[in-house]
Design a protein around this motif. Structure first.
Motif, mmCIF file in Angstrom:
data_model
loop_
_atom_site.group_PDB
_atom_site.id
_atom_site.type_symbol
_atom_site.label_atom_id
_atom_site.label_comp_id
_atom_site.label_asym_id
_atom_site.label_seq_id
_atom_site.Cartn_x
_atom_site.Cartn_y
_atom_site.Cartn_z
ATOM 1 N N ARG A 1 0.752 -1.203 0.267
ATOM 2 C CA ARG A 1 -0.025 -0.135 0.093
ATOM 3 C C ARG A 1 0.688 1.042 0.408
ATOM 4 O O ARG A 1 0.573 2.598 -0.837
ATOM 5 C CB ARG A 1 -0.931 -0.226 1.496
ATOM 6 N N ASN B 1 -7.812 3.606 -3.442
ATOM 7 C CA ASN B 1 -9.381 3.725 -4.333
ATOM 8 C C ASN B 1 -9.129 2.532 -6.127
ATOM 9 O O ASN B 1 -10.197 1.874 -5.783
ATOM 10 C CB ASN B 1 -10.147 4.413 -4.587
ATOM 11 N N ASP B 2 -8.004 2.653 -6.604
ATOM 12 C CA ASP B 2 -7.751 1.936 -7.463
ATOM 13 C C ASP B 2 -6.605 0.841 -6.772
ATOM 14 O O ASP B 2 -5.885 0.216 -8.278
ATOM 15 C CB ASP B 2 -6.975 2.612 -8.596
ATOM 16 N N THR C 1 1.069 4.520 -3.126
ATOM 17 C CA THR C 1 0.456 5.518 -3.023
ATOM 18 C C THR C 1 1.998 5.851 -3.072
ATOM 19 O O THR C 1 1.909 7.429 -4.137
ATOM 20 C CB THR C 1 0.348 5.352 -1.517
ATOM 21 N N SER D 1 -3.795 5.947 -6.452
ATOM 22 C CA SER D 1 -5.680 6.543 -5.484
ATOM 23 C C SER D 1 -5.556 4.647 -4.603
ATOM 24 O O SER D 1 -5.058 4.170 -5.411
ATOM 25 C CB SER D 1 -6.332 6.533 -6.229
#
Length: 127
Positions: free
Chosen positions: A81, A92-93, A85, A90
């Motif tokens: 993660r 969200n993707d 980032t 994002s």
């Protein structure tokens, strides 16, 4: 070697011909006759045994799968993660983050524990 092979496979799944000149592999004008049903290509999955292994797949939008103790899996997915980032993507993707677990079934708990005795415990200690 792996990254070159990945690049070649991705090209073969998305292009009519493969052209690649690398350190380990070289292909020129290799026709690709069949196309995948999933376009542009099927999802790629990468096995990640340690947190540092999450960097490349996160930077390349590749799903991962990992195994081992819950704390290790958490370290791997947290690193993924963070790298996702940091690459400007994002949350969200986020691609899929999978976990692999082993299940042993037998008629009794005792039989299942006996089947698991050496391989399962060794695997979990090594992870």
């Amino acid at each position: 070697m792996y990254v070159e092979a990945y690049t070649i496979l991705k090209q073969a799944l998305t292009q009519p011909e493969v052209h690649f000149n690398g350190k380990y592999y070289n292909f020129e004008n290799v026709p690709i006759e069949m196309k995948p049903a999933q376009l542009p290509h099927p999802p790629f999955w990468y096995a990640v045994p340690v947190p540092d292994g999450a960097v490349w797949p996160a930077q390349n939008n590749i799903n991962i799968v990992c195994a081992g103790p819950v704390a290790r899996v958490r370290e791997i997915t947290d690193r993924y993660r963070a790298e996702w980032t940091a690459a400007g993507n994002s949350p969200n993707d986020l691609p899929l983050l999978g976990i692999n677990r082993f299940v042993i079934a037998a008629d009794t708990d005792r039989e299942a524990m006996a089947l698991d005795a050496a391989p399962g415990r060794c695997f979990m200690r090594a992870s």
